[in-house]
Design a protein around this motif. Structure first.
Motif, PDB file in Angstrom:
ATOM      1  N   VAL A   1       2.543  -6.800  11.393  1.00 50.84           N
ATOM      2  CA  VAL A   1       2.893  -6.748   9.976  1.00 50.84           C
ATOM      3  C   VAL A   1       4.417  -6.689   9.875  1.00 50.84           C
ATOM      4  CG1 VAL A   1       2.646  -5.478   7.812  1.00 50.84           C
ATOM      5  CG2 VAL A   1       0.739  -5.554   9.435  1.00 50.84           C
ATOM      6  N   ILE A   2       5.018  -7.779   9.442  1.00 50.41           N
ATOM      7  CA  ILE A   2       6.478  -7.819   9.296  1.00 50.41           C
ATOM      8  C   ILE A   2       6.821  -7.386   7.883  1.00 50.41           C
ATOM      9  CG2 ILE A   2       8.568  -9.213   9.450  1.00 50.41           C
ATOM     10  CD1 ILE A   2       7.133 -11.030  11.405  1.00 50.41           C
ATOM     11  N   ASN A   3       7.441  -6.214   7.774  1.00 44.56           N
ATOM     12  CA  ASN A   3       7.748  -5.610   6.472  1.00 44.56           C
ATOM     13  C   ASN A   3       9.199  -5.901   6.072  1.00 44.56           C
ATOM     14  OD1 ASN A   3       7.293  -4.086   4.164  1.00 44.56           O
ATOM     15  ND2 ASN A   3       7.769  -2.134   5.159  1.00 44.56           N
ATOM     16  N   LYS A   4       9.491  -5.612   4.813  1.00 44.95           N
ATOM     17  CA  LYS A   4      10.833  -5.749   4.229  1.00 44.95           C
ATOM     18  C   LYS A   4      11.297  -7.201   4.192  1.00 44.95           C
ATOM     19  CE  LYS A   4      12.260  -1.109   5.696  1.00 44.95           C
ATOM     20  NZ  LYS A   4      13.347  -0.282   6.255  1.00 44.95           N
ATOM     21  N   THR A   5      10.344  -8.117   3.989  1.00 47.85           N
ATOM     22  CA  THR A   5      10.728  -9.526   3.904  1.00 47.85           C
ATOM     23  C   THR A   5      11.599  -9.810   2.685  1.00 47.85           C
ATOM     24  OG1 THR A   5       8.607  -9.965   2.807  1.00 47.85           O
ATOM     25  CG2 THR A   5       8.726 -10.364   5.190  1.00 47.85           C
TER      26      THR A   5
ATOM     27  N   VAL B   1       1.462 -11.085   9.523  1.00 42.92           N
ATOM     28  CA  VAL B   1       1.434 -10.979   8.065  1.00 42.92           C
ATOM     29  C   VAL B   1       2.821 -10.585   7.580  1.00 42.92           C
ATOM     30  CG1 VAL B   1       0.343  -9.866   6.084  1.00 42.92           C
ATOM     31  CG2 VAL B   1      -0.965 -10.227   8.180  1.00 42.92           C
ATOM     32  N   HIS B   2       3.322 -11.278   6.569  1.00 51.12           N
ATOM     33  CA  HIS B   2       4.605 -10.940   5.964  1.00 51.12           C
ATOM     34  C   HIS B   2       4.365 -10.109   4.719  1.00 51.12           C
ATOM     35  CE1 HIS B   2       6.409 -14.911   7.769  1.00 51.12           C
ATOM     36  NE2 HIS B   2       6.021 -14.043   8.686  1.00 51.12           N
ATOM     37  N   VAL B   3       5.003  -8.953   4.617  1.00 53.55           N
ATOM     38  CA  VAL B   3       4.798  -8.083   3.466  1.00 53.55           C
ATOM     39  C   VAL B   3       6.120  -7.466   3.031  1.00 53.55           C
ATOM     40  CG1 VAL B   3       2.447  -7.490   4.176  1.00 53.55           C
ATOM     41  CG2 VAL B   3       4.347  -6.008   4.834  1.00 53.55           C
ATOM     42  N   SER B   4       6.103  -6.937   1.831  1.00 53.72           N
ATOM     43  CA  SER B   4       7.209  -6.125   1.329  1.00 53.72           C
ATOM     44  C   SER B   4       6.618  -4.911   0.635  1.00 53.72           C
ATOM     45  CB  SER B   4       8.086  -6.914   0.355  1.00 53.72           C
ATOM     46  OG  SER B   4       8.996  -6.037  -0.299  1.00 53.72           O
ATOM     47  N   GLY B   5       6.835  -3.748   1.229  1.00 53.76           N
ATOM     48  CA  GLY B   5       6.371  -2.524   0.589  1.00 53.76           C
ATOM     49  C   GLY B   5       7.078  -2.283  -0.724  1.00 53.76           C
ATOM     50  N   LYS B   6       8.280  -2.833  -0.853  1.00 52.69           N
ATOM     51  CA  LYS B   6       9.064  -2.625  -2.075  1.00 52.69           C
ATOM     52  C   LYS B   6       8.556  -3.467  -3.236  1.00 52.69           C
ATOM     53  CE  LYS B   6      13.822  -2.760  -3.821  1.00 52.69           C
ATOM     54  NZ  LYS B   6      15.248  -3.036  -3.478  1.00 52.69           N
ATOM     55  N   THR B   7       8.276  -4.765  -2.989  1.00 52.22           N
ATOM     56  CA  THR B   7       7.877  -5.663  -4.068  1.00 52.22           C
ATOM     57  C   THR B   7       6.365  -5.853  -4.167  1.00 52.22           C
ATOM     58  OG1 THR B   7       7.950  -7.681  -2.710  1.00 52.22           O
ATOM     59  CG2 THR B   7      10.034  -6.926  -3.705  1.00 52.22           C
ATOM     60  N   GLY B   8       5.645  -5.522  -3.101  1.00 51.76           N
ATOM     61  CA  GLY B   8       4.202  -5.727  -3.090  1.00 51.76           C
ATOM     62  C   GLY B   8       3.775  -7.064  -2.532  1.00 51.76           C
ATOM     63  N   GLU B   9       4.732  -7.882  -2.110  1.00 53.94           N
ATOM     64  CA  GLU B   9       4.401  -9.178  -1.511  1.00 53.94           C
ATOM     65  C   GLU B   9       3.502  -8.985  -0.286  1.00 53.94           C
ATOM     66  OE1 GLU B   9       6.421 -12.541   1.398  1.00 53.94           O
ATOM     67  OE2 GLU B   9       7.697 -11.020   0.466  1.00 53.94           O
ATOM     68  N   GLY B  10       2.438  -9.757  -0.218  1.00 53.29           N
ATOM     69  CA  GLY B  10       1.562  -9.755   0.945  1.00 53.29           C
ATOM     70  C   GLY B  10       0.566  -8.604   1.007  1.00 53.29           C
ATOM     71  N   ILE B  11       0.644  -7.657   0.088  1.00 51.00           N
ATOM     72  CA  ILE B  11      -0.251  -6.492   0.148  1.00 51.00           C
ATOM     73  C   ILE B  11      -1.719  -6.883  -0.052  1.00 51.00           C
ATOM     74  CG2 ILE B  11      -0.823  -4.268  -0.894  1.00 51.00           C
ATOM     75  CD1 ILE B  11       1.706  -4.242   0.794  1.00 51.00           C
ATOM     76  N   PRO B  12      -2.050  -7.760  -1.011  1.00 50.67           N
ATOM     77  CA  PRO B  12      -3.467  -8.153  -1.155  1.00 50.67           C
ATOM     78  C   PRO B  12      -4.036  -8.784   0.115  1.00 50.67           C
ATOM     79  CG  PRO B  12      -2.238  -8.753  -3.124  1.00 50.67           C
ATOM     80  CD  PRO B  12      -1.220  -8.326  -2.108  1.00 50.67           C
ATOM     81  N   ALA B  13      -3.245  -9.639   0.779  1.00 53.52           N
ATOM     82  CA  ALA B  13      -3.715 -10.271   2.012  1.00 53.52           C
ATOM     83  C   ALA B  13      -3.928  -9.229   3.107  1.00 53.52           C
ATOM     84  CB  ALA B  13      -2.718 -11.332   2.476  1.00 53.52           C
ATOM     85  N   LEU B  14      -3.035  -8.252   3.171  1.00 55.64           N
ATOM     86  CA  LEU B  14      -3.166  -7.189   4.166  1.00 55.64           C
ATOM     87  C   LEU B  14      -4.414  -6.353   3.892  1.00 55.64           C
ATOM     88  CD1 LEU B  14      -2.086  -5.621   6.585  1.00 55.64           C
ATOM     89  CD2 LEU B  14      -0.605  -4.336   5.011  1.00 55.64           C
ATOM     90  N   ARG B  15      -4.668  -6.032   2.627  1.00 47.52           N
ATOM     91  CA  ARG B  15      -5.856  -5.254   2.264  1.00 47.52           C
ATOM     92  C   ARG B  15      -7.125  -5.961   2.730  1.00 47.52           C
ATOM     93  NH1 ARG B  15      -6.132  -1.127  -1.413  1.00 47.52           N
ATOM     94  NH2 ARG B  15      -8.200  -1.805  -2.010  1.00 47.52           N
ATOM     95  N   ASP B  16      -7.162  -7.276   2.556  1.00 47.15           N
ATOM     96  CA  ASP B  16      -8.353  -8.028   2.964  1.00 47.15           C
ATOM     97  C   ASP B  16      -8.611  -7.880   4.457  1.00 47.15           C
ATOM     98  OD1 ASP B  16      -8.735  -8.888   0.370  1.00 47.15           O
ATOM     99  OD2 ASP B  16      -7.812 -10.858   0.679  1.00 47.15           O
ATOM    100  N   LEU B  17      -7.553  -7.785   5.256  1.00 47.17           N
ATOM    101  CA  LEU B  17      -7.707  -7.674   6.710  1.00 47.17           C
ATOM    102  C   LEU B  17      -8.199  -6.294   7.137  1.00 47.17           C
ATOM    103  CD1 LEU B  17      -4.428  -9.482   7.864  1.00 47.17           C
ATOM    104  CD2 LEU B  17      -6.763 -10.387   7.916  1.00 47.17           C
ATOM    105  N   LEU B  18      -8.070  -5.308   6.244  1.00 47.24           N
ATOM    106  CA  LEU B  18      -8.425  -3.928   6.574  1.00 47.24           C
ATOM    107  C   LEU B  18      -9.850  -3.570   6.167  1.00 47.24           C
ATOM    108  CD1 LEU B  18      -5.123  -2.201   5.352  1.00 47.24           C
ATOM    109  CD2 LEU B  18      -5.661  -3.006   7.660  1.00 47.24           C
TER     110      LEU B  18
END
Length: 313
Positions: A125-129, A157-174
């Motif tokens: 999970v690459i964060n802070k994109t 998976v590319h995500v940003s905890g700050k903006t929420g980018e990629g969070i739905p895709a990450l949730r699906d994997l969990l």
């Protein structure tokens, strides 16, 4: 009474029982993992048996069900002791950042090799994109790292905890899994988990401007249930780690935990080739021809040197 360890508080453990209650338990007796000295005899995710002493109003963990897997690393004091990050996992999410702070590929590869050793599927999970969007060189590096690990067979998976980018895709994997979240301090694990589980309210902290490193905000490992999922799903949050020292690895088996090295090794002249200097080594030839990444090969060599104690940082 049976239950699952959901939090390590340092001096005791919280256990969610089969009845749904939570018991604060001490450890009774001595637990060992294959004879290893561990800093934590019980880990979050362990299935345990507990007994309660009504007269003293105390509960004790008296037995641990054999673990189906676990993630373990060498303790940070460079001793031969081990620390179990979590047990009985369906997946691991290695949270990394390419800048602010920079997660080294050596750290990534050591973690992935350990997951391979215990046959636990790993997601990078690459964060802070959001920090990379306006920097063409940074975006090129992001694409290069992504291509490298996807070519080996890992999900990135590319995500940003700050903006929420990629969070739905990450949730699906969990969904339907118990997943360990791990990574260096400062990569934003707590921010990500707060996005996934708003009620978690995990503490977060700014990155040090001087050292561009993270400060510990998670003190103890803890399991959280993901809300609004089709199937029961859990995240185990762990304190950030600086280095990842491997333990229990036989030097002739390390190559098995690097999928691309393992595939190439089938063409080595010798079946017990360590890929360090033997004639007819297909792995070294693949590195020279750029079929295997030099950074991955360097990580492989660094694990072979773990007995020296200082080489994993």
């Amino acid at each position: 009474m049976k239950g699952i360890v959901i939090k390590n508080t340092g001096s005791s453990y919280l256990v969610r029982t089969e009845e749904g209650s939570v018991a604060d338990c001490k450890v009774k007796g001595h637990f060992r993992l294959k004879g290893l000295r561990t800093t934590n005899p019980v880990a979050v995710g362990d299935e345990v048996t507990i007994t309660t002493d009504p007269s003293a109003e105390k509960s004790y963990i008296t037995d641990i069900t054999p673990r189906r897997n676990y993630i373990i690393r060498r303790s940070s004091n460079l001793s031969k002791q081990a620390h179990i990050l979590a047990a009985n996992l369906d997946a691991v999410c290695l949270v990394v950042t390419l800048f602010h702070p920079t997660t080294s590929t050596t750290f990534i590869d050591r973690f992935l090799a350990t997951a391979e050793a215990y046959q636990i599927p790993a997601i990078i999970v690459i964060n802070k994109t959001d920090l990379l969007a306006d920097d063409p060189e940074a975006m090129e590096y992001l694409e290069g790292i992504t291509r490298l690990y996807e070519s080996i067979g890992y999900m990135v998976v590319h995500v940003s905890g700050k903006t929420g980018e990629g969070i739905p895709a990450l949730r699906d994997l969990l969904d339907g899994k118990t997943t360990l979240f791990s990574g260096n301090s400062g990569v934003g694990k707590s921010t990500l988990i707060n996005r996934l589980i708003p009620d978690a309210n995990l503490a977060t902290a700014a990155i040090s401007d001087i050292h561009d490193t993270g400060m510990h905000t998670t003190t103890f490992s803890e399991m959280f249930r993901l809300p609004d999922m089709p199937h029961p799903s859990y995240i185990i949050d762990t304190p950030g780690v600086k280095g990842f020292g491997t333990i229990e690895f036989d030097r002739h088996e390390v190559g098995h935990f690097f999928p691309e090295i393992f595939r190439a090794s089938a063409d080595c002249r010798f079946g017990d080739c360590t890929h360090t200097g033997e004639p007819g080594c297909a792995v070294r030839e693949a590195v020279e021809n750029h079929y295997i990444s030099e950074s991955r090969y360097a990580s492989y060599l660094s694990i072979l040197g773990d007995d020296d104690g200082e080489k994993y940082r």
